[in-house]
Design an enzyme around this catalytic site. Structure first.
Site, short mmCIF file in Angstrom:
data_model
loop_
_atom_site.label_atom_id
_atom_site.label_comp_id
_atom_site.label_asym_id
_atom_site.label_seq_id
_atom_site.Cartn_x
_atom_site.Cartn_y
_atom_site.Cartn_z
CB SER A 1 -17.15 -26.20 24.83
OG SER A 1 -17.65 -25.79 25.63
CE LYS B 1 -17.74 -21.47 25.80
NZ LYS B 1 -17.22 -22.76 24.84
#
Length: 790
Positions: free
Chosen positions: A688, A731
């Protein structure tokens, strides 16, 4: 020589054959010289007897092959029978004839002359050739001696019979008379009847007598053994009763018997399943017979104690009031709506069905988010008892299934221990840290849990120590874990996963006000009037002294404030301590974290990414330096293989788009790129960070700074496409904690934005991207590069 006992000339028959009526016999053999009563009821048999009485009273008696045959055919009757004379005939009230017959001699059935109304047969006399010899005489004496032993041992034949038999001198007659007094099968008697030779007959009879004597001897031994055992039991019972009477008179009681009686009383008092009841009584009987100092007695006592202490049929009543349950859950925990909704759904279904098996929930989230306390609140909301044990570090299968009783120090497994501890068959059972189990040579505990956490199997859970099954189907199992990748797939498949991502700043404020601060005030002996903590100070604690998904460190910091407050109150005799943002550092020291990265300003070659960790989300700073060299790519920061490949893919994409970015197309030949991720001691991996690396590399090569208020996450391909990632909620919460204003996420993750708390979503600006060009346009500060890619 003619057949003994029959004067054929007297019967006006010079031939060897006679035509006489036949009486088939069921289960009876009539020997010559035997006088016996027979009950006759079949029509054909009655007709045969009537003809015999009308003529010369002679009749042929032959046994049937099968006694159960009611209407025998000629092939159902033995062909060698006995010629008999009817001595007496009596008609009974029920129509049956009782007849007294005397056997005369053996005859061979040659032909069935007539079938109706009864059988008439043509018989031929059977002659016996008797040649006396010393051997035959010895055989007679030996057979007589065995018969004498038979009479003495069996007690089935009257002793007077022996006197009448001893006077018989003819070998054939001796054999017939002895055979008639033996209790033999029809087949054996028929074999003796068909033995024409007296010698052959005596030999067969001798063998039969030997066999019967062996059987009688075995019966005698068995009888003596059983009788001795019965006498021993009766003696023990008598002595035991005497002992009880003596102890009762003396006011004493035998310790073993008192213990056994007490255990039996416990068995009778409890509502035990039949299997458990039988096992308990059996073990009590064993214990009662053991000497008190035998080591095994302690093992049996411990086993009985466990067996009788378990809640076999003890249940608590569920509180199925949904409003009350929802109120309790909201009182104990702020937020966690998804978990609360699942619990209320279970209670609603339980109220409708009354027979729902306990579900298995797995609460997955970082430390400190309240997974364990939530399970305790579920038990309180349902009105059930609560029990917990941790699976962290468990590596022995026996910890789950228990040890076998043959081992020293054997005990049941943790499951059964918890059921005994809680004293209820339907508690809320929390299996904490299920992802921290391990395995070694002693077995795999996760495999043992497969039966425990399977609603189709745990109704008959088998513990090695108990040796009887225990029903776990009504237990509400809740498990907790920080991550799911450490949990074996078959075990994970049996649980319903509920993710708990972490708390927002607003949620932490509410949790601190409603739960943490009142708890710490009580623990430290303070009141609300003695410690005044302002909202600004509490916000500063959350922002500058903690950075976590949960609230565990927040509680520690509040405890520190309470301790220092208590010291001031005792030392200065003050009545109130006020803690604000200005004097907070006097209580907690200098701030540990800097809230918000945007204050550092925009920088070249530095991009902010978002990462997922076991303790929640976190920000990830990626730095890139472009140095003159030979086109080497250096990666540092303890990066994993996947993250290294993402960096290589980002560089390859930039090389293919160098002209569009205003970058020297030959930079890969004369510039070395050094990509570094700070906190190098911590392992990092995952795809990511791909777009974050690409952004930092473009910034370093082009000299255009990256906006400090932008954070991003997404996987990059060689063509510049941005692929979706996982852990979006964690996140985004990390970005919110760090003071980020704009978050760049893959467009395919738009569906995951529903999980983001509304207060957080309102404070952040989300940019959904599909291509790397859109990322650079948003992330880079206004420049020629940004305009080109735009």
């Amino acid at each position: 020589m003619a057949a003994a006992g029959v004067n054929w000339r007297k019967l006006n028959c010079e031939e060897k054959q006679l035509e006489l009526p036949l009486l088939p016999l069921r289960g009876v053999i009539v020997f010559p010289y035997l006088i016996i009563h027979l009950d006759v009821g079949r029509e054909k048999s009655v007709s045969a007897l009537e003809e015999a009485m009308v003529n010369n009273r002679l009749i042929v008696l032959a046994a049937q092959l099968q006694a159960k045959t009611n209407e025998p055919e000629p092939h159902d009757i033995y062909k060698l029978g006995t010629l008999a004379e009817v001595k007496q005939l009596l008609k009974l009230p029920d129509g049956t004839l009782r007849v007294l017959v005397e056997g005369l001699s053996r005859v061979q059935v040659k032909e069935f002359v007539q079938r109706d109304p009864h059988y008439r047969v043509l018989v031929e006399k059977v002659e016996e050739d008797v040649v006396k010899s010393p051997e035959l005489e010895a055989l007679m004496r030996t057979t007589f001696f065995q018969f004498e032993q038979y009479i003495k041992n069996s007690k089935r034949v009257q002793p007077e019979v022996l006197a009448s038999v001893s006077s018989i001198e003819e070998p054939g007659r001796l054999a017939d008379v002895i055979a008639s007094h033996l209790n033999l099968k029809v087949e054996d008697k028929q074999a003796l009847l068909e033995a024409i030779s007296p010698r052959e007959r005596l030999e067969k009879l001798y063998a039969i007598l030997l066999n019967e004597l062996e059987i009688i001897e075995m019966e005698r031994r068995i009888h003596l053994r059983v009788r001795k055992q019965m006498e021993k039991t009766q003696k023990e019972y008598y002595l035991r009763e005497q002992m009880k009477a003596i102890q009762k008179e003396l006011g004493e009681k035998d310790e073993r018997m008192a213990e056994a009686d007490e255990l039996r009383a416990r068995v009778e008092e409890q509502d035990l399943p039949e299997e458990v009841r039988e096992r308990a009584l059996k073990e009590i009987d064993r214990l009662e017979k053991m000497p008190p100092m035998v080591a095994e007695a302690a093992v049996v006592r411990n086993y009985l104690d466990w067996l009788l202490s378990l809640p076999w049929n003890i249940y608590t009543e569920d509180h199925l009031d949904l409003e009350r349950a929802e109120q309790i859950l909201n009182e104990d925990h702020y937020g966690l709506d998804k978990v609360k909704e699942r619990i209320l759904e279970f209670l609603a279904v339980r109220k409708l069905t009354q027979n729902l098996k306990g579900p298995i929930l797995c609460l997955v989230g970082p430390p400190g988010v309240g997974k364990t306390s939530l399970a305790r609140s579920v038990a309180r909301a349902m009105g059930r008892k609560f029990v917990r044990f941790s699976l962290g570090g468990v590596r022995d299968e026996a910890e789950i299934r228990g040890h076998r009783r043959t081992y020293v120090g054997a005990m049941p497994g943790k499951i059964i221990q918890s059921m005994r501890q809680v004293g209820s068959k339907n508690p809320v059972l929390l299996l904490d840290e299920i992802d921290k189990m391990s395995m070694d040579f002693r077995g795999d505990p996760s495999a043992a849990l497969l039966e425990v956490l399977d609603p189709e199997q745990n109704n008959a859970f088998g513990d090695h120590y108990l040796e009887v099954t225990f029903d776990l189907s009504q237990v509400f199992f809740i498990t907790t874990a920080n991550t799911t990748y450490n949990i074996p797939r078959p075990l994970l498949d049996r649980m319903e996963i509920i993710q708990i991502a972490g708390y927002t700043e607003d949620e932490k404020m509410e949790i601190a006000k409603k739960h943490l601060l009142p708890k710490q005030l009580k623990v430290h002996g303070l009141t609300k009037e003695q410690l005044l903590l302002t909202d600004a100070a509490l916000t500063e604690v959350i922002r500058s002294y903690t950075r976590e998904s949960g609230v565990r460190n927040l509680e520690r910091e509040l405890a520190t404030i309470c301790r220092k407050t208590a010291r001031q109150l005792v030392s200065n005799q003050a009545t109130t301590v006020r803690v604000g943002k200005q004097n907070l550092h006097k209580f907690l020291g200098i701030p540990k974290f800097r809230y918000g990265l945007k204050e550092e300003g925009d920088r070249v070659g530095v991009a902010t990414g978002l990462a997922w960790t076991e303790v929640g989300g976190d920000i990830l700073t990626i730095e890139v330096s472009a140095i003159k060299g030979k086109g080497n790519l250096l990666l540092t920061g303890k990066l994993g293989e996947v993250m290294r490949e993402s960096a290589q893919a980002a560089v390859s994409y930039i090389r293919s788009r160098a002209r569009a970015f205003g970058i020297d197309e030959n930079f890969h030949e004369n510039i070395d790129l050094h990509i570094h991720v700070p906190e190098g001691a911590i392992p990092k991996d995952g795809p990511s960070a791909g777009i974050t690396m690409a952004t930092a590399v473009v910034s370093a090569l082009s000299g255009v700074p990256v906006r400090s208020d932008v954070a991003m996450t997404g996987e990059i391909t060689l063509r510049g496409r941005v692929l979706p990632i996982g852990g979006l909620k964690e996140k985004v919460l990390a970005a919110h904690r760090a003071g980020i204003n704009t978050v760049i996420i893959p467009k395919e993750n738009q569906k995951d934005m529903e999980e983001i708390p509304a207060p957080v979503a309102r404070k952040l600006r989300f940019v959904l991207v599909e291509e790397m060009d859109a990322v650079l346009k948003e992330a880079l500060a206004t420049s020629a590069v940004a305009e080109d890619v735009g």
